[in-house]
Motif scaffolding. Structure first.
Motif, short mmCIF file in Angstrom:
data_model
loop_
_atom_site.label_atom_id
_atom_site.label_comp_id
_atom_site.label_asym_id
_atom_site.label_seq_id
_atom_site.Cartn_x
_atom_site.Cartn_y
_atom_site.Cartn_z
N GLY A 178 11.90 30.05 48.96
CA GLY A 178 12.27 30.13 47.80
C GLY A 178 12.54 30.49 46.43
O GLY A 178 12.75 30.30 45.30
N TYR A 179 12.15 31.91 46.78
CA TYR A 179 11.90 32.51 45.47
C TYR A 179 12.90 32.95 44.80
O TYR A 179 13.47 33.16 45.08
N ASP A 180 13.02 33.57 43.18
CA ASP A 180 13.59 33.15 42.46
C ASP A 180 14.36 35.25 42.94
O ASP A 180 14.12 35.86 43.89
N ALA A 181 16.09 35.55 42.05
CA ALA A 181 16.96 36.50 42.68
C ALA A 181 15.63 37.93 42.77
O ALA A 181 16.17 38.80 43.02
N ARG A 182 15.20 37.60 41.57
CA ARG A 182 14.42 38.83 40.84
C ARG A 182 13.90 39.49 42.57
O ARG A 182 13.12 41.04 42.62
N TYR A 183 13.02 38.51 43.42
CA TYR A 183 12.06 39.71 45.26
C TYR A 183 13.40 39.09 45.63
O TYR A 183 14.43 38.25 46.19
N GLN A 227 18.99 37.01 36.37
CA GLN A 227 18.21 35.43 36.04
C GLN A 227 17.85 35.17 35.17
O GLN A 227 17.66 35.80 34.03
N ASN A 228 18.11 33.45 34.84
CA ASN A 228 17.74 33.10 33.41
C ASN A 228 16.90 32.04 33.98
O ASN A 228 17.61 31.32 35.11
N THR A 229 15.96 31.94 33.19
CA THR A 229 14.91 30.25 33.09
C THR A 229 14.92 30.08 31.61
O THR A 229 15.01 29.76 30.76
N ASP A 239 10.56 17.07 30.41
CA ASP A 239 10.91 18.63 30.46
C ASP A 239 11.58 19.57 31.65
O ASP A 239 11.33 19.09 32.82
N PHE A 240 12.35 19.85 31.41
CA PHE A 240 13.76 20.16 32.50
C PHE A 240 13.63 21.91 32.25
O PHE A 240 13.34 22.23 31.62
N PHE A 241 13.65 22.31 33.53
CA PHE A 241 13.42 23.96 33.91
C PHE A 241 14.52 24.05 34.90
O PHE A 241 14.06 23.63 35.95
N ILE A 242 15.89 25.17 34.78
CA ILE A 242 16.57 25.89 35.71
C ILE A 242 16.24 27.05 35.70
O ILE A 242 16.71 27.70 34.32
N THR A 243 16.34 27.66 37.08
CA THR A 243 16.14 28.95 37.07
C THR A 243 17.35 29.33 38.42
O THR A 243 17.32 29.18 38.68
N THR A 244 18.37 29.67 37.65
CA THR A 244 19.35 30.28 38.06
C THR A 244 19.84 31.55 38.28
O THR A 244 19.42 32.41 37.52
N GLY A 245 19.88 32.58 39.23
CA GLY A 245 20.15 33.88 39.51
C GLY A 245 20.57 34.02 40.66
O GLY A 245 21.34 34.21 41.23
N PRO A 304 23.02 33.85 45.56
CA PRO A 304 22.83 32.80 44.45
C PRO A 304 21.73 32.07 44.73
O PRO A 304 21.44 32.26 46.14
N ARG A 305 21.35 31.59 43.87
CA ARG A 305 19.90 31.52 44.02
C ARG A 305 19.60 29.87 42.45
O ARG A 305 19.78 30.55 42.17
#
Length: 822
Positions: free
Chosen positions: A212-217, A498-500, A509-515, A531-532
Motif C-alpha cells: 500500500g505504499y505511495d505513488a513515489r515508489y 502525489q500530495n499529502t 487530525d486527518f492525513f490524506i495522501t493521493t498520488g 492511482p494510489r
C-alpha cells in the motif's frame, strides 16, 4: 511519503548581552538527531540562565557562541523529546563538535513535528537501527531486521532474500539514497549468495512498507525498503572482526562542513557455516565490497554527491560426498552420493551515481540523479555424482537396526552448466518536493535503459542401473537441457505526482495522501497508470491511536528473469503483472511499566492478475515466461514492540497469510469413487504460501550490570508448498516442513562512550568497544532449503521411482565478534 532531504545548515547568530561581548568567546556546533539517527529540525539550543540560543536547521545542525574560560550548561530541547543538559567548558577561540541524541518523550507524542506525524500516517514504518550491531545474523544486518518485521518471512538463513505478504523477492523495491538497487540474477542457492548491497555501517535511517505504499515508489507489487546513508559532521569510524568476516568504515567532514565523506569495506566468508551442510567438500566462498559516498556543498542551496560501489562475489565448491537419511518411520531410507568435479561461480557488480540537489527556497527541494549499474556473472560447473539409495532396518530390537537391508536404486547423474550474463541499467531521474505546514507536494520522473546479454547452456544426464533417463532406444537424450543466447534492450519511463494534506479539526487530525503514477514500458509499448491513496486519522482520545486505510493499483513490468521461458527463449508478448492493494490498519502507542510500547495491526487483500507463475528451488526463481495465472493474497499482521526490559527495545510479530493462484492448463487427479479422473487444478497455494509465522527479537541485560547483554532472535513459519522442478505444471499439494530457527547472542561492553582513560591507555582512542558471542541455530534444528529429486528405473517393494531427498540447511555454529567505534 516523506523523503529525507540532504540539506545544509542555516545558522542563526543571536545577539548577546554587553557582558558577553566584553569577553572572549568560544563556539559549540554539531548535529542533533533522534534515537533512529534522524535529524531533528527546530530543536532549541540555549545556555542555562541566559536568553541566548539558536535552533537547528532542517538537517539538525546548529552553531552557538558560548562564554569561554568558565563552565556553563548547554540545554537542548524539542517538542516531543526529552530535554538534555550538558556541562561544557571551553577556552577562548576553541570550537567543540557535539553529536547530540534526543530520546522521544512518550507523553508528548501528539506534539511531534509535522514530518514525523505525516510519516506515522503513511504505510511506512521506521526501523530502529540501533539494533543493527547486536542482532545475531548470518546475512546482512539490515535484511535480518527486515526479516523480523510483521508480514515478512524467510526460510533460508544463508540468503538475504525475503518474502512479503505472499510475494517473492523479485517483487520488492530497495532504494538507497533514492537510487533503486539491483542484485545478481544467476544466483541459485544461498551458498552462492554473497553480500547484499546495503552496508549497515553506513546506514542512517531505514523505512519499510509491506504494501500500500505511495505513488513515489514503483514499479513492484509487494514491498518497498527505503535506506538513507549517513551525512557525517565529524570524523568517526568503526570496525568488526568475526569468524564470518570483517568490516570497517570511516566518515568525516571538512572544517567548513562543505565536504563530507563516508566509506566502508566488507569481507565475508561462509566456509565455517557451509561445512555443517550434508554435502561435504571444499567450500571456498569469498565475498567483498567497497562503498563510498562523497558530497560537496557549493552554497547553502546547492550540493552534489557521488555514491559508488564495487562488489566481488566468488564461490568455488569441490564436493566429495553426501550421506543423508530421509523417508518415514515406516520406510527409512539412506542416500549416499560420491562426487567428482567442481563448481566455480563469480558475480561482479558495479554501481555509480551522481546527484545534484538544489534548494532555491527553504520549502522547495529539487534533486537530479544519474546512475549506472553493471553486473557480470558466470555460473559454471561439471559435477558427476554416483548414488546409492538403500532401505534401512527399522526394527528396534534387530541386530542390524539402522543398517542398510535393501538397495532401492543405484545410478549416476552428471550436471553441466556454462551460464553467463552481462547486464547494464542506466537511470536518470528527478525528484522534487514543496513543503508547507500542512501540505507536502512531491513529484518525479525517471528514465531507465536496460540491456541484457545472456548465454545459457546447462544440462543434466541421469543413468540409473544402466538405463538412461529418458529411455530412448537409438540415442541418448538429456533429462534436462537448456541452451540459448539472448540480447535484449529496452527503455522504461515513469513519472509520479502525489500530495499529502493534513487537516486539523477539533476532534481529530486527518492525513490524506493521493498520488498518480504513470509508466511506459517500451519493450512491448505498454502504458500503465497507477492511482494510489492513503487516508489516516488520529483522534484526540486519551489513548494515542492512529488508523489508516490504503488502496492502490500496482504494475510490475517484467524484468529479464520474468521474460525468459524455462527453455531460455524470450517471450516478446509478455505483459506486466498487476495487483490491487487494499489494506486497513492502525497503531496504538502506550506506556506500560512506565516504558514506551507500540502495538500495530494491519489487514490486507491483494487481487493479482496477469501473473507469471514460477517455482522456487533453493533461492532461484524459475519463471514460466507467460502471463497464465491469476490469484490473490490476504492476511493480517500484528507487531508489538517496546521496552520489555528497561532501556532495551524488543518486539514480537505474528502473521496469518493465504495466497492462491489459478494457472491455465494445470490439472489434478481426483477420485470419483471408481477411478482417478483428471480435472482442472483450480486455485492452489502459491510457492510463498506460508500460512502462519511468528517472530521474536528479545534483549535483556544482567541486573545492575547493563554491560552484559543477551540478544535472542527466533522465527517459526509453517511449511511452504513443494513442487518438483522437473514437473511441467505448477500445481502441487505437497508442503515442506516448518522452518524453525533460534539464534542467540551475548555481548560484553568493554568500553563505553562515557568512559575516560588516561593518556597512556591505548583504549582512549576508541569511542566504544564490545565483544559478542553468537550461537546460530541454537536448537540444532534441521531446516530444509530444497529437495534433491532422484529418479530410479527399478520399483522394488512398491517403492516409487522418484525420491525427494531433503537438502538441509546449516547446523549449530558458534561465532565470536569484536566490534569497535572511534
Amino acid at each position: 511519503m516523506m523523503i529525507r532531504l540532504f540539506t545544509w545548515s542555516l545558522f542563526f547568530l543571536v545577539s548577546t548581552s554587553g557582558a558577553m561581548l566584553a569577553q572572549e568567546t568560544a563556539w559549540v556546533r554539531g548535529t542533533i538527531t533522534d534515537s533512529l539517527d534522524q535529524a531533528i529540525e527546530l530543536a532549541n539550543v540555549s545556555i542555562l540562565g541566559r536568553q541566548e540560543g539558536t535552533m537547528t536547521g532542517a538537517d539538525g545542525t546548529f552553531q552557538i557562541r558560548v562564554p569561554s574560560g568558565r563552565s556553563f550548561t548547554l540545554v537542548v530541547s524539542c517538542v516531543g523529546f526529552r530535554t538534555e543538559q550538558f556541562n561544557v567548558r571551553l577556552q577562548a577561540g576553541e570550537t567543540e563538535e557535539r553529536r547530540i541524541i534526543l530520546k522521544h518523550d512518550i507523553r508528548s507524542l501528539q506534539e511531534v513535528s509535522v514530518s514525523a506525524r505525516q510519516e506515522r500516517a503513511s504505510t511506512f514504518r521506521r526501523i530502529n537501527i540501533e539494533e543493527l550491531n547486536y542482532m545475531p545474523t548470518t546475512t546482512g544486518k539490515v535484511e535480518a531486521i527486515i526479516k523480523s518485521q510483521a508480514g515478512v518471512s524467510s526460510s533460508n538463513e544463508l540468503s538475504s532474500q525475503y518474502s512479503v505478504r505472499g510475494g517473492n523477492f523479485d517483487e520488492n523495491l530497495v532504494y538507497v539514497n533514492d537510487i533503486e538497487i539491483y542484485r545478481p540474477f544467476l544466483v541459485r542457492s544461498g551458498e552462492q549468495e554473497g553480500l547484499s548491497f546495503i552496508n549497515s555501517d553506513l546506514v542512517s535511517s531505514v523505512k519499510f512498507s509491506a504494501g500500500g505504499y505511495d505513488a513515489r515508489y514503483g514499479d513492484k507489487m509487494s514491498s518497498a525498503l527505503d535506506i538513507t546513508y549517513k551525512k557525517p559532521v565529524q570524523f568517526a569510524g568503526s570496525g568488526s572482526l568475526s569468524l564470518l568476516g570483517a568490516s570497517a568504515h570511516v566518515e568525516g567532514s571538512s572544517r567548513t562542513q562543505r565536504f563530507t565523506y563516508l566509506a566502508g569495506y566488507r569481507y565475508k566468508t561462509t566456509s565455517y557455516l557451509l561445512n555443517t551442510l550434508q554435502t561435504k567438500g571444499d567450500y571456498k566462498p569469498q565475498f567483498s565490497d567497497f562503498q563510498a559516498l562523497l558530497s560537496y556543498r557549493f552554497t547553502r542551496k546547492l550540493e552534489i554527491s557521488f555514491l559508488g560501489n564495487y562488489s566481488s562475489n566468488k564461490y568455488r565448491f569441490i564436493p566429495s560426498e553426501t550421506d543423508v537419511e530421509f523417508g518415514t518411520k515406516d520406510l527409512p531410507l539412506n542416500l549416499k552420493i560420491y562426487y567428482e568435479g567442481q563448481e566455480v561461480d563469480r558475480f561482479d557488480t558495479y554501481l555509480g551515481s551522481l546527484s545534484l540537489q538544489y534548494r532555491p527556497l527553504q520549502s522547495v527541494s529539487l534533486k537530479f540523479t544519474g546512475s549506472a549499474f553493471r553486473t557480470s556473472e558466470q555460473e559454471t560447473f561439471d559435477i558427476l555424482g554416483q548414488y546409492w539409495i538403500n532401505e534401512l532396518d527399522n526394527t528396534i530390537q534387530s541386530e542390524t537396526y539402522g543398517d542398510s537391508i535393501l538397495n532401492v536404486g543405484v545410478g549416476t547423474m552428471l550436471s553441466h552448466a556454462r551460464n553467463y550474463l552481462d547486464a547494464i541499467v542506466v537511470t536518470t531521474s528527478h525528484l522534487g518536493s514543496y513543503q508547507t505546514d500542512h501540505n507536502r507536494l512531491q513529484w518525479g520522473f525517471t528514465f531507465k535503459y536496460q540491456d541484457f546479454y545472456d548465454r545459457i547452456r546447462e544440462w543434466e544426464l541421469l543413468d540409473s542401473s544402466g538405463y538412461v533417463l529418458p529411455d530412448l532406444e537409438n540415442r541418448i537424450e538429456m533429462l534436462e537441457f537448456r541452451q540459448s543466447e539472448q540480447r535484449i534492450a529496452y527503455g522504461h519511463f515513469s513519472g509520479f505526482i502525489q500530495n499529502t494534506l493534513e487537516i486539523n479539526s477539533p476532534k481529530a487530525d486527518f492525513f490524506i495522501t493521493t498520488g498518480l503514477r504513470g509508466t511506459r514500458w517500451d519493450y512491448n509499448r505498454t502504458l500503465m497508470v497507477s492511482p494510489r491513496i492513503t487516508l489516516s486519522v488520529q483522534p484526540f482520545w486519551e489513548r494515542d491511536m492512529m488508523f489508516h486505510l490504503s488502496a492502490g493499483y500496482y504494475f510490475q513490468p517484467p524484468f529479464y528473469k520474468e521474460m525468459r521461458r524455462p527453455d531460455g527463449s524470450i517471450n516478446e508478448d509478455i505483459r506486466p503483472q498487476r495487483s490491487i492493494h487494499l489494506l486497513v490498519g492502525g497503531d496504538y502507542i502506550f506506556s506500560m511499566w512506565d516504558r514506551p510500547f507500540k502495538l500495530s495491526a494491519e489487514a490486507y487483500h491483494k487481487w493479482l492478475d496477469d501473473l507469471i507463475p514460477y517455482k522456487i528451488e533453493n533461492v532461484r526463481l524459475s519463471y514460466a515466461g507467460e502471463n497464465i495465472s491469476s490469484g490473490f493474497a490476504r492476511g493480517i499482521d500484528f507487531k508489538l514492540n517496546g521496552e520489555f526490559v528497561h532501556g532495551a527495545e524488543s518486539w514480537m510479530t505474528l502473521s496469518l497469510l493465504q495466497t492462491r493462484e489459478d494457472v491455465e492448463g494445470d490439472f489434478a487427479y481426483t477420485f470419483d469413487g471408481k477411478d482417478y479422473v483428471r480435472t482442472e487444478a483450480g486455485e492452489f497455494p502459491r510457492p510463498t504460501d506460508q500460512l502462519f509465522t511468528f517472530g521474536l527479537y528479545f534483549q535483556d541485560y544482567f541486573p545492575n550490570n547493563p554491560d552484559y547483554k543477551v540478544h535472542l532472535n527466533a522465527f517459526y513459519g509453517t511449511g511452504l508448498p513443494l513442487s518438483s522442478p522437473h514437473a511441467e505444471q505448477y500445481f502441487t499439494k505437497l508442503r515442506m516442513k516448518p522452518y524453525r530457527r533460534v539464534d542467540i547472542g551475548f555481548s560484553k561492553v568493554i568500553k563505553r562512550e562515557t568512559d575516560q582513560y588516561g593518556d597512556r591507555n591505548p583504549l582512549r582512542v576508541f569511542k566504544s568497544i564490545w565483544i559478542s558471542g553468537e550461537i546460530f541455530n541454537l536448537l540444532g534444528i534441521r531446516n530444509v532449503a530444497s529437495y534433491l529429486w532422484i529418479r530410479t528405473i527399478s520399483d522394488q517393494q512398491g517403492i516409487p521411482g522418484r525420491f525427494a531427498v531433503p537438502n538441509y540447511l546449516t547446523g549449530r555454529r558458534f561465532n565470536v565478534k569484536l566490534s569497535v567505534q572511534f
